[in-house]
Scaffold this motif. Sequence first.
Motif, PDB file in Angstrom:
ATOM      1  N   LEU A  10      13.468  16.787  -9.547  1.00 38.00           N
ATOM      2  CA  LEU A  10      13.696  18.319  -9.451  1.00 38.00           C
ATOM      3  C   LEU A  10      15.115  18.557 -10.094  1.00 38.00           C
ATOM      4  N   GLN A  11      15.557  19.853 -10.281  1.00 36.38           N
ATOM      5  CA  GLN A  11      16.906  20.239 -10.239  1.00 36.38           C
ATOM      6  C   GLN A  11      17.592  20.503  -8.877  1.00 36.38           C
ATOM      7  N   TYR A  12      18.541  19.751  -8.545  1.00 43.41           N
ATOM      8  CA  TYR A  12      19.280  20.113  -7.313  1.00 43.41           C
ATOM      9  C   TYR A  12      20.644  20.798  -7.484  1.00 43.41           C
ATOM     10  N   GLU A  13      21.525  20.843  -6.427  1.00 43.55           N
ATOM     11  CA  GLU A  13      22.749  21.632  -6.557  1.00 43.55           C
ATOM     12  C   GLU A  13      23.321  21.322  -7.751  1.00 43.55           C
ATOM     13  N   ASN A  14      23.807  20.254  -8.383  1.00 41.22           N
ATOM     14  CA  ASN A  14      24.544  19.918  -9.496  1.00 41.22           C
ATOM     15  C   ASN A  14      24.034  19.124 -10.767  1.00 41.22           C
ATOM     16  N   GLU A  15      22.595  18.280 -10.331  1.00 38.53           N
ATOM     17  CA  GLU A  15      22.089  17.539 -11.439  1.00 38.53           C
ATOM     18  C   GLU A  15      20.903  17.127 -11.068  1.00 38.53           C
ATOM     19  N   VAL A  16      20.044  16.968 -11.914  1.00 40.98           N
ATOM     20  CA  VAL A  16      18.564  16.530 -11.731  1.00 40.98           C
ATOM     21  C   VAL A  16      18.580  15.239 -11.139  1.00 40.98           C
ATOM     22  N   LEU A  17      17.674  15.156 -10.030  1.00 39.90           N
ATOM     23  CA  LEU A  17      17.414  14.075  -9.334  1.00 39.90           C
ATOM     24  C   LEU A  17      16.002  13.760  -9.070  1.00 39.90           C
ATOM     25  N   LEU A  18      15.927  12.246  -8.702  1.00 37.37           N
ATOM     26  CA  LEU A  18      14.587  11.703  -8.516  1.00 37.37           C
ATOM     27  C   LEU A  18      14.621  11.608  -7.106  1.00 37.37           C
ATOM     28  N   ASN A  19      13.802  12.082  -6.248  1.00 36.96           N
ATOM     29  CA  ASN A  19      13.433  12.109  -4.809  1.00 36.96           C
ATOM     30  C   ASN A  19      12.322  11.145  -4.655  1.00 36.96           C
ATOM     31  N   CYS A  20      12.507  10.104  -3.848  1.00 38.15           N
ATOM     32  CA  CYS A  20      11.605   8.880  -3.638  1.00 38.15           C
ATOM     33  C   CYS A  20      11.600   8.532  -2.050  1.00 38.15           C
ATOM     34  N   ASP A  21      10.381   8.418  -1.845  1.00 37.84           N
ATOM     35  CA  ASP A  21      10.452   8.175  -0.410  1.00 37.84           C
ATOM     36  C   ASP A  21       9.200   7.283  -0.086  1.00 37.84           C
ATOM     37  N   ILE A  22       9.259   6.414   0.864  1.00 35.16           N
ATOM     38  CA  ILE A  22       8.026   5.456   1.174  1.00 35.16           C
ATOM     39  C   ILE A  22       6.766   6.341   1.782  1.00 35.16           C
ATOM     40  N   SER A  23       5.545   5.924   1.378  1.00 35.62           N
ATOM     41  CA  SER A  23       4.348   6.633   1.965  1.00 35.62           C
ATOM     42  C   SER A  23       3.277   5.643   2.336  1.00 35.62           C
ATOM     43  N   HIS A  24       2.485   5.810   3.277  1.00 34.37           N
ATOM     44  CA  HIS A  24       1.767   4.686   3.616  1.00 34.37           C
ATOM     45  C   HIS A  24       0.455   5.540   3.481  1.00 34.37           C
ATOM     46  N   LYS A  25      -0.810   5.079   2.952  1.00 35.91           N
ATOM     47  CA  LYS A  25      -2.107   5.370   3.193  1.00 35.91           C
ATOM     48  C   LYS A  25      -2.737   4.553   4.079  1.00 35.91           C
ATOM     49  N   ILE A  26      -3.517   5.062   5.019  1.00 37.92           N
ATOM     50  CA  ILE A  26      -4.086   4.327   6.070  1.00 37.92           C
ATOM     51  C   ILE A  26      -5.750   4.506   5.560  1.00 37.92           C
ATOM     52  N   LEU A  27      -6.338   3.363   5.784  1.00 37.57           N
ATOM     53  CA  LEU A  27      -7.986   3.338   5.375  1.00 37.57           C
ATOM     54  C   LEU A  27      -8.504   2.572   6.340  1.00 37.57           C
ATOM     55  N   ARG A  28      -9.739   2.790   6.486  1.00 37.87           N
ATOM     56  CA  ARG A  28     -10.787   1.954   7.137  1.00 37.87           C
ATOM     57  C   ARG A  28     -11.127   0.995   6.154  1.00 37.87           C
ATOM     58  N   SER A  29     -11.197  -0.486   6.720  1.00 39.31           N
ATOM     59  CA  SER A  29     -11.465  -1.708   6.147  1.00 39.31           C
ATOM     60  C   SER A  29     -13.061  -1.646   5.631  1.00 39.31           C
ATOM     61  N   ASP A  30     -13.861  -0.745   6.554  1.00 37.13           N
ATOM     62  CA  ASP A  30     -15.152  -0.988   6.403  1.00 37.13           C
ATOM     63  C   ASP A  30     -15.763   0.639   5.855  1.00 37.13           C
ATOM     64  N   SER A  31     -16.692   0.729   5.390  1.00 36.56           N
ATOM     65  CA  SER A  31     -17.141   1.540   4.529  1.00 36.56           C
ATOM     66  C   SER A  31     -17.710   2.831   5.552  1.00 36.56           C
ATOM     67  N   VAL A  32     -17.805   3.895   4.995  1.00 33.50           N
ATOM     68  CA  VAL A  32     -18.355   4.967   6.024  1.00 33.50           C
ATOM     69  C   VAL A  32     -20.053   4.862   6.339  1.00 33.50           C
ATOM     70  N   LEU A  33     -20.495   4.096   5.615  1.00 35.95           N
ATOM     71  CA  LEU A  33     -21.951   3.703   5.893  1.00 35.95           C
ATOM     72  C   LEU A  33     -21.960   2.755   7.119  1.00 35.95           C
ATOM     73  N   ASP A  34     -20.896   1.804   7.284  1.00 33.45           N
ATOM     74  CA  ASP A  34     -20.663   1.058   8.143  1.00 33.45           C
ATOM     75  C   ASP A  34     -20.812   1.563   9.574  1.00 33.45           C
ATOM     76  N   LEU A  35     -19.794   2.807   9.427  1.00 35.96           N
ATOM     77  CA  LEU A  35     -19.706   3.475  10.542  1.00 35.96           C
ATOM     78  C   LEU A  35     -20.630   4.103  10.935  1.00 35.96           C
ATOM     79  N   MET A  36     -21.771   4.540  10.112  1.00 33.17           N
ATOM     80  CA  MET A  36     -23.108   5.179  10.430  1.00 33.17           C
ATOM     81  C   MET A  36     -23.905   4.272  11.025  1.00 33.17           C
ATOM     82  N   TYR A  37     -23.874   3.187  10.550  1.00 33.09           N
ATOM     83  CA  TYR A  37     -24.706   1.987  11.085  1.00 33.09           C
ATOM     84  C   TYR A  37     -24.244   1.959  12.706  1.00 33.09           C
TER      85      TYR A  37
END
Length: 874
Positions: free
Chosen positions: A270-297
């Motif tokens: 985006l354009q910020y105060e004086n110049e165009v900048l890349l804003n970059c931050d760490i993100s984490h996606k939390i997932l179940r290791s088993d499937s939804v079907l396993d949860l239903m079982y």
Amino acid sequence: MSGRARGRARGRARGGTEEQQARRPGEAEQAATVPPPPVMPPQETQAPPPASGRASYRGGAREPRPGMASGECPRVPTAELGAMTIGTGEASEVGRRRREFRYVEARTRPAHIVDKRGSVGNQLPLIANFFRMERAPDWHMYQYHVDFNPVVESKRMRIALLFQHENLLGRTRAFDGMVLFLPVRLMQQTTEVYSKRKTDDVQIRITITMTNELPPNSPQCLQVYNIIFRRVLAMVDMKQIGRNYYNPSLAISIPQHRLQVMPGFVTSILQYENEVLLNCDISHKILRSDSVLDLMYDMYQRNQNTFHDEATRSLVGSIVLTRYNNRTYRVDDIEWDKRPDDTFKLHDGSEISYRDYYKKNYEIDVQDADQPLLVSKPKKKDIRRGQKDNLYLLPELCKMTGLTDEARADFNVMKDVGAHTRVAPAGRIQSLTSFVRQINSNENVCKEMGGWGLRFAQDLLNLNGRILPQEKIFQQGGELSYKQEDADWSRDMRGKQLITAVSLDNWVIIYTRKNSGQAQDFVQTLSRVGPPMGMKISQPIPCELTDDRNESYLSALRNSITPKIQLVMCVLPTNKKDRYDAIKKFTCVDRPVPSQVIVSRTLNKKQMMMSVATKVAIQLNCKLGGEVWALEIPLKNLMVVGIDSYHNSSKRGHSVGGVIASMNGALTRYYSRCTFQHSMQELMDGLRVGMQGALQKYHEVNGSLPERIIVYRDGVGDGQLPAVAEHEVPQLLDSFKKAGGQEYNPKVGVVIVKKRINSRFFARAGQQLTNPPPGTVIDTEVTKPEWYDFFLVSQSVRQGTVSPTHYNVIWDTTGLRPDHMQRLTYKLCHLYYNWPGTIRVPAPCQYAHKLAFLVGQSIHKDPSFDLADRLYFL
């Protein structure tokens, strides 16, 4: 009941049709120019449970869902096409990306604010998670309009016809079927070329007309930058999940909790105060290791009789990820009568079963033929795009994302997850710089970015912030001494009297026979901790119950509450939400009286009893109308207002708006109202009524109306900012005038409070990198030129990286300088009585959130006006 415990108890807080392809089940509509994603190998599945669990876990036939005939199959329509090609003519989903990216920010900066920078405080060198975009000084991008004669309806065909002229255009280009962007200028203003359509050998005349020479910071250039960067992320093996990009190959397993943490990045240019900048931050996606079907079982094997109810309660409303295409969907329903062997129609009219479809397109063998299907209803943007029918997902191929309420309440789960997601400043900077250097060193990326004449700086952005002076905090008897970097004065409060202490003379405590000992011990502890704070706490009227049914508590409340009763306390054996909701609804609506709910396990630890009793006593004082501590507020005749909204759990699509307004010069006493909303108009009607009531109460208390009113508006996303600036602010100003009469014209400031941001700041402490201290203000470099905005780090964190809060002043006739606005905001972050320290947002916003949360989660009705002048919702 503490805020954290209550949150756990309740469960916590967005063309043509010639060559269209068949719709994939469980996949959002693709643009016609987008080739199908590569086939992913089937995920490894666990061994199936015993046959008894597989064959009959549905528990018998169910009635068809209303609105769909039994056996009816969905016909998935084709969405409106739209795509842009980048680089060598490969297609990408730009139609969707364009809708996600806002190219032109709403200009809300007041005209009289020439310099929004403050000057108070000591300078502090900082590092921000931004990278400069490097390019030549005279760099430009050229925009062209492309016409086809005869007219070609298919966008895919238009792209193919134009890209036959690569020698003229070059390999670096961006084209959406009508508008063409190039890094070079063609020789002529209008260029004509001819292409042959292979299907019918018809010759097409293509007219390319230059329409604009774009500077680097133009909205169109920002659009192309983001599109290019998304393609760059794909080149370094990042996969798009939702709006962010993740690396599945680096997923970290937490086997003891059946969880996976997938690292990734959230980015924007985006354009910020004086110049165009890349804003970059760490993100984490939390997932179940088993499937939804396993949860239903698991659910079925635990209790077959309640399986349907438990599955619906656990799955509906959750977000799932389909790993075969890395897309996320909201589960809106479970279709118990549909099976993988059911068929649906392709666009050519032929039918195929879900099982055969996944085998043919993804080489996935569906194991359980008896599983029901999950339903994901189209969103408003999907409906506008042409998608009107439901999507059906196979539980076997879905993974749950995020954490359940039970997981959030489990200390061990949060500790193990936090070990991977709470990244300290040094680790965060290392990850970000390594990521950008990986991009800059990749051969394909260099070729792509080099074609556009672009490159990212190797190092993070350096800038200066300021540390605001430490605020003085007072209780009866003098000033508290504390360290600003700790932002915590709980120890300094010991033995000091509250600013305004309210004696508790007539009150009731309700408990079960099982918890009678704990209740009596707690009452005795309260009577000991109260006097040093200035509170006289008399013995309560005891009410012992023989059982813990909801009706027993309500009956006891009905018999105990009289006009003389100041407060009711309930000690509950468990944190069941329905019991808590019933108590709060009765004491806030039916028989209005301040109430305190405590779970018995909070009272189990004898060594913590004094600490718990002290915190509860402070809460009780606030609920009775008392004040705990105060700051120096130099502005006179000032009213501060906090507005926030929260989803109403009883009505989908409806929200509750909380309005909190200060009633005294120290900004320590408040008046509250709430409004139920489904649309902007309902919100404004509720705000108007709330503000009129607040001004009347202010006049009643002070004998005059406030000269200045500063509104802190929370709960506003980027997409809602224009609506707030253009509609909400004028009506808010109008409500002030109408409430105070024609001659009343207060000085007003409206500040948008934004917490969900990706900006992070780091300070140096010798050779180490640390979080900036509380009171750090940033109002240069990474702010927006069209906004009167600033960042404020107001709290201290012991783990991970601190998150700043972004403030955007969209209306200002207060006459206050930027220093005044920044310091007032910081002061208000000290005045939240539920925590003896600074918090992330101004206290009125947090109080408004607590009010909206209580009403939206538990009460679902307007609380009684008899409680409006007290902080009963803490």
